[in-house]
Write an enzyme that holds these catalytic residues in place. Sequence first.
Site, short mmCIF file in Angstrom:
data_model
loop_
_atom_site.label_atom_id
_atom_site.label_comp_id
_atom_site.label_asym_id
_atom_site.label_seq_id
_atom_site.Cartn_x
_atom_site.Cartn_y
_atom_site.Cartn_z
CG ASP A 65 -1.73 -1.11 1.39
OD1 ASP A 65 -2.01 -1.63 0.41
OD2 ASP A 65 -1.88 -1.45 2.62
CG ASP A 71 -0.07 17.31 4.45
OD1 ASP A 71 0.58 16.30 4.01
OD2 ASP A 71 1.07 18.26 4.56
CD GLU A 94 -3.33 24.18 3.44
OE1 GLU A 94 -3.17 24.68 4.86
OE2 GLU A 94 -2.99 23.39 3.18
CD GLU A 95 -2.40 19.58 1.68
OE1 GLU A 95 -1.56 19.40 0.86
OE2 GLU A 95 -1.71 20.24 2.72
CG ASP A 116 -5.45 23.65 6.80
OD1 ASP A 116 -4.87 22.54 6.41
OD2 ASP A 116 -4.95 24.79 7.31
CG LEU A 118 -2.87 17.20 9.55
CD1 LEU A 118 -3.96 16.93 10.16
CD2 LEU A 118 -1.92 16.09 8.87
CG ASP A 119 -3.51 24.86 10.89
OD1 ASP A 119 -2.91 25.43 9.67
OD2 ASP A 119 -3.40 25.07 11.95
CD GLU A 280 -4.23 28.20 7.25
OE1 GLU A 280 -3.80 29.15 6.74
OE2 GLU A 280 -3.47 27.32 7.61
P1 AHG Z 1 -0.34 24.42 7.16
O1 AHG Z 1 0.40 23.35 8.05
O2 AHG Z 1 -1.69 24.02 7.04
O3 AHG Z 1 0.39 24.56 5.88
O4 AHG Z 1 -0.39 25.64 8.11
C1 AHG Z 1 0.49 26.14 8.88
C2 AHG Z 1 0.50 27.42 9.09
C3 AHG Z 1 -0.13 27.48 10.65
O5 AHG Z 1 -0.53 26.44 10.90
C4 AHG Z 1 0.71 28.13 11.60
O6 AHG Z 1 0.07 29.15 12.29
C5 AHG Z 1 1.75 28.79 10.65
O7 AHG Z 1 1.87 28.08 9.36
C6 AHG Z 1 3.27 28.73 11.38
O8 AHG Z 1 4.21 29.63 10.25
P2 AHG Z 1 5.38 29.92 11.10
O9 AHG Z 1 6.31 28.87 10.90
O10 AHG Z 1 5.86 30.76 9.75
O11 AHG Z 1 5.51 30.67 12.27
MN MN Z 2 -2.98 25.45 7.67
MN MN Z 3 -2.66 22.39 5.93
#
Ligand code: AHG
Ligand code: MN
Ligand code: MN
Length: 336
Positions: A65, A71, A94-95, A116, A118-119, A280
């Site tokens: 698999d 994400d 977002e992806e 989003d 996975l944030d 977000e």
């Molecule tokens: P994602 O993982 O969905 O791309 O989002 C990341 C974002 C958010 O979660 C977070 O507040 C920010 O990136 C942090 O950014 P820095 O590393 O620039 O602080």
């Molecule tokens: Mn995010």
């Molecule tokens: Mn994300």
Amino acid sequence: MATKRFMTLPRHILEGERLHPEATGELSSILLQLGLAAKLISLEVNKAGLVDILGFTGSSNQSGDEVKKLDIYAHETLIKAMDHGGHFCVMASEEEGDIIHIPANHKIGKYVLLFDPLDGSSNIDANVSIGTIFSIYKRVSEGTGPGTLDDCLQSGYNQVAAGYVVYGSSTILVYTAGHGVHGFTLDPAFGEFLLSHDDIKIPKHGRIYSINEGNYFSWDKGLKDYIKYLQATQFEGKPYQARYIGSMVADVHRTLLYGGIFMYPGDKRNAKGKLRLVYECNPMSFIIEEAGGRATDGMQRILEKKPEGLHERTPIYVGSVEDVLLVEKFLREAEE
Ligand code: AHG
Ligand code: MN
Ligand code: MN
């Protein structure tokens, strides 16, 4: 509502629906289905650290698999869980660069789902809290055919529901459908979300500020002045505290519970900051406002911005009313 003891997410949603006789029940089944997707993602997130130990290397595991990045797994799980219920006319993640259509053989509905998946995903390998954020609108395009980009580019005040899940020390799902903000903690033994935070209200003022201070030298003067002011000031006899997880969903969740402010400003390098309006900032701002807080880009209410693109970014200042008003004052004064 009946006793809050052992109030599960499904029961809470159904009882909330009974208070609104005009409700068709569609939104309830959407929220329930999102709860199911959250459980699946939560299980996978909890296994993330085992991938190497169990010999899952490269792009496929021992049974052949494909091993997906978490994400992408979350993105695909949400689509699979949500595309066949007949409730949505279009989705966007977002992806993915473009809007996601409902497969041809499925019924098309009147709602729009934006997420989003996975944030904070850069935090996964360090076992730091990450989450899922979602936002629901009614379609604005005419007819009953497939939804359009315009359906996805509505101002945040049109949201009919929004929520997030934090996969942290426990998994919590927080949502609002415009009647208060409610949090449900996942009981891993029963696999059920139980009401743990009823009708959450954010404090009017908090003692915690949350920002990536590594970007200090790129900030505008007003923001530098504000942060210096906090560092030199006390609130209720105690100094301000800095907390920055680096997952917006977790930083805003803490802000919702304890009060204070979360900021991702625009700066000299990135005028619009980093965080995305549609996926977000709008959902998190809706939740914070519904809990009695405030969310702006420094000048304008986030929920009143009109997105021009799916992946548009915006500066954001979100949290307790008094804290957000104060940073706005510093930003304004530095402009004058
Ligand atoms: P994602 O993982 O969905 O791309 O989002 C990341 C974002 C958010 O979660 C977070 O507040 C920010 O990136 C942090 O950014 P820095 O590393 O620039 O602080
Ligand atoms: Mn995010
Ligand atoms: Mn994300």
